[in-house]
Scaffold this motif. Structure first.
Motif, short mmCIF file in Angstrom:
data_model
loop_
_atom_site.label_atom_id
_atom_site.label_comp_id
_atom_site.label_asym_id
_atom_site.label_seq_id
_atom_site.Cartn_x
_atom_site.Cartn_y
_atom_site.Cartn_z
N SER A 164 0.79 -1.23 0.00
CA SER A 164 0.00 0.00 0.00
C SER A 164 0.82 1.28 0.00
CB SER A 164 -0.92 0.02 1.22
OG SER A 164 -1.75 -1.11 1.25
N HIS A 165 2.15 1.16 0.00
CA HIS A 165 2.98 2.38 0.03
C HIS A 165 4.30 2.12 -0.68
CE1 HIS A 165 4.02 6.27 2.33
NE2 HIS A 165 4.96 6.08 1.41
N THR A 166 4.38 2.52 -1.94
CA THR A 166 5.61 2.38 -2.72
C THR A 166 5.94 3.67 -3.45
OG1 THR A 166 4.54 1.64 -4.78
CG2 THR A 166 5.08 -0.07 -3.15
N HIS A 167 7.17 3.72 -3.97
CA HIS A 167 7.63 4.78 -4.86
C HIS A 167 8.45 4.10 -5.94
CE1 HIS A 167 6.43 7.93 -1.97
NE2 HIS A 167 6.95 7.14 -1.04
N TYR A 183 -7.35 3.62 8.40
CA TYR A 183 -6.30 2.61 8.30
C TYR A 183 -4.95 3.17 8.72
CZ TYR A 183 -8.60 -1.39 6.11
OH TYR A 183 -9.36 -2.49 5.87
N TYR A 184 -4.10 2.25 9.17
CA TYR A 184 -2.71 2.57 9.50
C TYR A 184 -1.80 1.74 8.61
CZ TYR A 184 1.64 2.76 12.30
OH TYR A 184 2.93 2.91 12.72
N VAL A 185 -0.85 2.39 7.94
CA VAL A 185 0.14 1.73 7.09
C VAL A 185 1.51 2.00 7.71
CG1 VAL A 185 1.07 1.51 4.76
CG2 VAL A 185 -1.35 2.08 5.08
N PRO A 186 2.07 1.07 8.49
CA PRO A 186 3.26 1.37 9.32
C PRO A 186 4.57 1.62 8.57
CG PRO A 186 2.04 -0.52 10.17
CD PRO A 186 1.50 -0.24 8.83
N THR A 187 4.85 0.90 7.51
CA THR A 187 6.14 1.00 6.79
C THR A 187 7.33 0.80 7.73
OG1 THR A 187 6.42 3.42 6.97
CG2 THR A 187 5.09 2.61 5.14
N ILE A 188 7.30 -0.28 8.50
CA ILE A 188 8.37 -0.53 9.49
C ILE A 188 9.72 -0.70 8.80
CG2 ILE A 188 9.09 -1.97 11.42
CD1 ILE A 188 6.18 -2.99 11.58
N ILE A 237 -4.93 -2.22 10.16
CA ILE A 237 -3.60 -2.11 9.57
C ILE A 237 -3.59 -2.67 8.16
CG2 ILE A 237 -1.19 -2.85 9.74
CD1 ILE A 237 -1.51 -2.86 12.78
N ALA A 238 -3.03 -1.91 7.24
CA ALA A 238 -2.79 -2.37 5.87
C ALA A 238 -1.28 -2.39 5.63
CB ALA A 238 -3.48 -1.47 4.85
N PHE A 239 -0.84 -3.39 4.92
CA PHE A 239 0.59 -3.59 4.65
C PHE A 239 1.10 -2.51 3.70
CE2 PHE A 239 4.14 -5.36 2.33
CZ PHE A 239 4.78 -6.25 3.19
N GLY A 240 2.25 -1.92 4.03
CA GLY A 240 2.90 -0.96 3.16
C GLY A 240 4.33 -0.78 3.60
N ALA A 270 -0.74 -10.32 9.60
CA ALA A 270 0.21 -9.64 8.71
C ALA A 270 -0.10 -9.96 7.25
CB ALA A 270 1.64 -10.05 9.07
N ILE A 271 -0.44 -11.22 6.97
CA ILE A 271 -0.77 -11.61 5.60
C ILE A 271 -2.11 -10.99 5.19
CG2 ILE A 271 -1.42 -13.59 4.17
CD1 ILE A 271 0.71 -15.20 5.74
N GLN A 272 -3.06 -10.95 6.10
CA GLN A 272 -4.33 -10.30 5.79
C GLN A 272 -4.13 -8.80 5.54
OE1 GLN A 272 -6.38 -11.77 9.36
NE2 GLN A 272 -7.89 -12.76 8.02
N ALA A 273 -3.18 -8.20 6.25
CA ALA A 273 -2.89 -6.78 6.03
C ALA A 273 -2.45 -6.52 4.60
CB ALA A 273 -1.82 -6.30 7.01
#
Length: 452
Positions: free
Chosen positions: A98-101, A304-309, A354-357, A385-388
């Motif tokens: 959900s969060h790329t460049h 939603y929260y997209v953490p980008t850890i 939480i959504a994965f990014g 995590a996989i569902q995210a």
């Protein structure tokens, strides 16, 4: 975090020319997307039902015309189907970042390269990054920020079958304030710095905010990205101060929702997060200093929260490498980067969605799946995590009817890993099979030539 290549401002025409030029050579000579076989049957040893949160036993996925026709228990293909044996593997839906460049990537020279590279240089490299992302199992991405809407040109080239890559929903240029995280001339000497306006994504007041969103609609973007707080990779002094007023945020969100856009908000500081949530954004990206009040608001409003850890982890480590980042950026990276993982763990316990990014580009493309390990390290269960990265991310994208799970009628995006990731989440870094739109791009761990 904002990736520094966003500072390069060149015309959109040159980016389109750069990507189009790829169609003139060798393996990239295709003019239309590869056709999927009429009927394909995937014989999976196990399948993760992301909607139910369960690992199923032997499962057959039947695919026709780029969509899932049916999903049945057991291992039996329909007569005449092309059979792909994945009995030693676990199948799951195509992953969503959900969060790329996709049009840039970290390097020691990135802060100098922007003075020498044209936007076409970023465009051509983006085709490599897109392929790496797809082969890592990420069949869909949200691209949250570029320089000159070049990610839209990449999106269009992928959709036309010119280059292989994930399905892209792009924000184009991010929207922020003068001198803020989205301002591409932060840190420039005065004769190079510019007073930018709404068409450049730089707003100062609600009227500018409305115009900036409408410009994205005009350009054909898919989502809106705002920068209501400072960030790590720009040359501003603060990584977390508030940089947009509540009125500006509300103007962006109201206009964006009128035009059918979701709004993602880069925000590290607690006050900026609060303003963004109260202003109606759909997701908070990074969220480093998110406090209990912020989390409560997000749960109440369904934000939603997209953490980008992985991005925080990477910049904190690289900041210790002498000369990798300018000194001010390194200091912010060391202060902010290590905190994101703990914030993600607290957010999960507080029932924030939480959504994965990952903020791919801040770290090298193709390593996206390390985020799964970091999420689990934060106390997030492997299944969640996989569902995210599947059902949750699809819901955030507003495309959960087509993506996020393997079910009849959905787009045939399927990946497989050699083992059970619920037992060992690191297996997500070893994607052995990739199918997007019913077309196989990776089989038995080896990329497949699709004539692209």
């Amino acid at each position: 975090m904002r990736y520094s290549f966003i500072k390069n401002r060149i015309t959109t025409a040159s980016i389109s020319a750069g990507i189009a030029a790829l169609g003139c050579t060798g393996a990239f000579a295709a003019t239309e997307a590869p056709a999927a076989p009429s009927v394909t049957a995937l014989l999976c040893g196990h399948m993760i039902d992301t909607a139910a949160g369960k690992v199923l036993g032997e499962t057959t996925i039947v695919i026709e015309a780029g969509h899932v026709r049916e999903v049945t228990s057991g291992s039996q293909a329909p007569a005449g189907a092309t059979v792909i044996d994945l009995k030693s593997q676990t199948c799951l839906p195509g992953l969503i970042d959900s969060h790329t460049h996709l049009t840039g990537q970290t390097s020691r020279t990135e802060y100098v390269d922007r003075y020498h590279w044209n936007v076409a240089d970023y465009a051509i490299r983006s085709t490599v990054y897109a392929r790496r992302t797809l082969l890592a199992g990420f069949t869909t991405v949200r691209n949250l920020g570029d320089s000159a809407n070049e990610s839209a040109a990449l999106r269009n080239a992928i959709n036309a079958g010119i280059v292989p890559g994930p399905r892209i929903y792009t924000a184009g240029k991010a929207i922020g304030s003068t001198g803020g995280h989205a301002d591409p001339t932060d840190g420039y000497r005065q004769d190079l710095a510019k007073d930018l306006g709404a068409v450049d994504g730089i707003i100062n007041g609600p009227e500018d905010a409305v115009k900036a969103v409408r410009e994205h609609y005009k350009l054909g973007d898919d989502v809106i990205k705002i920068m209501p707080s400072g960030g790590v990779l720009d040359e501003g002094a603060s990584g977390d101060n508030s940089q947009m007023t509540l009125e500006e945020i509300r103007a962006v969100v109201t206009t964006a929702h009128d035009y059918g856009f979701a709004v993602a908000a880069h925000a590290h500081g607690a006050e900026a997060i609060k303003r963004a949530v109260m202003g109606g954004v759909d997701s908070i990206e990074h969220g480093t200093y998110m406090d209990a009040e912020d989390m409560k608001l997000m749960v109440e409003r369904g934000t939603y929260y997209v953490p980008t850890i992985i991005a925080g982890d990477f910049v904190a480590r690289q900041a210790k490498v002498p000369g990798y980042y300018p000194a001010q950026i390194a200091a912010k990276a060391i202060a902010i980067g290590p905190l994101i993982q703990a914030t993600a763990g607290r957010a999960y316990k507080a029932h924030v969605k939480i959504a994965f990014g990952t903020d791919a580009a801040v770290y090298p493309h193709g390593e996206n799946a390390h985020e799964f390990e970091l999420m689990v390290g934060a106390g997030i269960p492997p299944m969640y995590a996989i569902q995210a990265a599947t059902v949750n991310a699809a819901n955030l994208l507003r495309h959960d009817k087509e993506l996020g799970s393997v079910a009849a009628g959905k787009i045939a995006d399927v990946v497989a890993v050699p083992g059970n990731p619920i037992d060992d989440i690191s297996i997500m870094k070893r994607v052995s099979f990739v199918m997007k739109d019913g077309v196989v791009y990776k089989l038995n761990g080896v990329p497949v030539d699709t004539a692209l």
